[in-house]
Design an enzyme around this catalytic site. Structure first.
Site, mmCIF file in Angstrom:
data_model
loop_
_atom_site.group_PDB
_atom_site.id
_atom_site.type_symbol
_atom_site.label_atom_id
_atom_site.label_comp_id
_atom_site.label_asym_id
_atom_site.label_seq_id
_atom_site.Cartn_x
_atom_site.Cartn_y
_atom_site.Cartn_z
ATOM 1 N N HIS A 26 0.845 -1.197 0.000
ATOM 2 C CA HIS A 26 0.000 0.000 0.000
ATOM 3 C C HIS A 26 0.873 1.237 0.000
ATOM 4 O O HIS A 26 2.037 1.221 0.417
ATOM 5 C CB HIS A 26 -0.936 0.024 1.214
ATOM 6 C CG HIS A 26 -0.255 0.311 2.514
ATOM 7 N ND1 HIS A 26 -0.100 1.582 3.019
ATOM 8 C CD2 HIS A 26 0.328 -0.520 3.424
ATOM 9 C CE1 HIS A 26 0.535 1.529 4.178
ATOM 10 N NE2 HIS A 26 0.802 0.272 4.452
ATOM 11 N N CYS A 27 0.315 2.339 -0.518
ATOM 12 C CA CYS A 27 0.970 3.640 -0.431
ATOM 13 C C CYS A 27 0.106 4.522 0.463
ATOM 14 O O CYS A 27 -0.637 4.004 1.300
ATOM 15 C CB CYS A 27 1.162 4.248 -1.819
ATOM 16 S SG CYS A 27 -0.364 4.474 -2.753
ATOM 17 N N ALA A 28 0.152 5.830 0.274
ATOM 18 C CA ALA A 28 -0.568 6.732 1.178
ATOM 19 C C ALA A 28 -2.077 6.585 1.072
ATOM 20 O O ALA A 28 -2.795 6.743 2.062
ATOM 21 C CB ALA A 28 -0.164 8.173 0.897
ATOM 22 N N ARG A 30 -3.644 4.117 -1.516
ATOM 23 C CA ARG A 30 -4.106 2.995 -2.330
ATOM 24 C C ARG A 30 -3.559 1.653 -1.865
ATOM 25 O O ARG A 30 -2.408 1.549 -1.434
ATOM 26 C CB ARG A 30 -3.692 3.211 -3.797
ATOM 27 C CG ARG A 30 -4.501 4.248 -4.524
ATOM 28 C CD ARG A 30 -3.853 4.608 -5.839
ATOM 29 N NE ARG A 30 -2.752 5.541 -5.658
ATOM 30 C CZ ARG A 30 -1.935 5.915 -6.630
ATOM 31 N NH1 ARG A 30 -2.070 5.416 -7.830
ATOM 32 N NH2 ARG A 30 -0.976 6.781 -6.404
#
Length: 468
Positions: A26-28, A30
């Site tokens: 995961h990113c910030a 998504r």
């Protein structure tokens, strides 16, 4: 079962089940899922899940937009199901083998430059703050004038604003070595060699006060302060050369021979071949960019402001990072940022209109936070969660972006940095441009909002699209 665990299970099922999912990160905002077969993904089912703000397949990953904070909790629940969690960089590397050659090249370009951007953002903010504190109007508020500012203070601000650009080749070479499997510290030293004080300073040569060193009577050798392409190409070749040498050298000699030969060969190539050739190419690219930005009647603003978010959808927008860096180096300002800001703000305006007009509680709960995310410079929730789903709001956002871009272009609006836009981007326009910057954003938002409200969205259209 908690709500988050229910959402996680539904996402896994709609992504084709555990057997179809290879890894998750995961990113910030998504959840990034690498799947074996993207045909097994039921995207409509994913988008109907509570807390999901949109989903799309790009760059070899199925990306589910959940929003800041929420994505961390859903990710934890996904891991509890037994799926393998990986870092974002590992998932990118895993996905990097997918897609055509152009897509892989653009992903690689982004992987090199994205880690550098925070430093350039900080530098841009320093430039903006410096522009603020030396304004006569601001100084007058505290009873000072420009003559009262000491040379030592200005020298201190130059350290803040100039360092990243002076040593930019070192940052680029370091990141390129990292991405292409070389030893990053060797890349760092190679980049530092390109800006060695023993070489004529590139800015002094460009200003005409210093002559380049001429080798063999025709090869100009200079430092490459703030240059990108020579360090990027040298980094690619250097990383590959280092790995080749390491494979050939006995282990007992690796520590001595590999870095020595890599640096010796690569600085020779970089100064005498790569540097002159790609620095000239860099100049041609910059000239072409400046030519487009100089088009009369705001045409460049209309074109870039209207098309920018289409480019974002394709995922190739990171290629423009190099252009922004070169603009900041050549002009000391970045007119591209002002135009792009309008395109981002406009998508937020279109999403805001959908959120306020719809009677659907679920869509309202999705659209309103997504519009605020766009006003903070992150358009994925707005674009993929709302505007593209109903299409017309996206088009109205493009029109709003063109309108704001036109105004930014005809007024000559220029940022002091790069990579931050809309509300955070105000910090890049503190040098007497803040009123015009706010006006550009308001025009982009208003045009997109009004057009979306009048022509771009209705709940009847929503029902037709969802029934189709």
């Amino acid at each position: 079962m908690t709500e988050n665990s229910k959402v996680a299970r539904e996402i896994i099922a709609a992504a084709g089940g555990e057997d179809n999912i290879e890894s998750v990160a995961h990113c910030a905002t998504r959840l990034r899922i690498v799947v074996s077969d993207k045909e097994q993904i039921d995207q409509d089912a994913v988008e109907d899940i509570d807390k999901v703000k949109g989903a799309f397949y790009n760059s070899g990953q199925f990306q589910v937009i959940l929003g800041t904070g929420t994505v961390n909790r859903i990710y934890e629940e996904v891991l509890k199901s037994g799926l393998e969690g990986k870092s974002k960089s590992e998932v990118k590397k895993e996905a990097g083998t997918r897609g055509n050659m152009f897509q892989r090249a653009i992903r690689t370009f982004g992987d090199v430059f994205v880690p550098i951007i925070p430093i350039l953002v900080a530098t841009g903010l320093f430039m903006g703050l410096r522009g603020l504190v030396v304004q006569e109007e601001i100084l007058g508020l505290i009873g000072l004038s420009a003559d009262d500012i000491s040379d030592n203070f200005l020298l201190f601000t130059e350290v803040l604003t100039d360092t990243a650009f002076i040593f930019l080749p070192a940052l680029v070479a370091w990141s390129t070595f990292r991405v292409f499997g070389g030893t990053p510290i060797i890349g760092m030293v190679l980049g530092l060699m390109l800006v060695s004080p023993a070489l004529p300073n590139a800015w002094d040569v460009a200003g005409g006060g210093v002559e380049p060193i001429m080798f063999a009577g025709f090869i100009p050798v200079v430092g490459y302060q703030a240059s990108v392409l020579p360090a990027f190409i040298a980094g690619i070749l250097g990383a590959k050369l280092e790995k080749w040498i390491r494979d050939k050298v006995p282990e007992a000699l690796d520590l001595i021979v590999t870095p020595f030969m890599t640096l010796l060969i690569m600085i020779t190539l970089a100064l005498f071949v790569i540097g002159p050739v790609f620095h000239a190419l860099e100049g041609l690219i910059l000239d072409a960019t400046l030519s487009v930005l100089a088009w009369p009647f705001g045409l460049s603003g209309i074109l870039i402001g209207g098309l920018n978010q289409i480019i974002v959808i394709t995922g190739v927008h990171h290629i423009f990072n190099m252009l922004e860096i070169q603009l900041l180096n050549e002009l000391g300002a970045n007119p591209y940022n002002a135009i792009v800001t309008a395109s981002i703000a406009a998508q937020g305006g279109a999403t805001l209109a959908v959120g306020l007009k719809t009677k659907s509680k679920k869509l309202k709960a999705l659209a309103l936070p997504s519009s605020f995310s766009a006003f903070l410079g992150i358009t994925e929730p707005a674009i993929f969660g709302v505007n593209l789903r109903y299409f017309k709001p996206f088009v109205m956002g493009l029109i709003g972006g063109a309108a704001g871009g036109f105004l930014a272009s005809v007024t000559g609006l220029e940022a002091s940095g790069m990579a931050i836009t809309v509300i955070p981007g105000t910090l890049l326009y503190l040098n007497e441009q803040i009123i015009m910057y706010i006006l550009v954003n308001l025009v982009a938002i208003a045009v997109a909002f009004v057009l979306t409200w009048l022509f771009g969205y209705s709940d009847k259209q929503k029902e037709k699209i969802e029934e189709a």
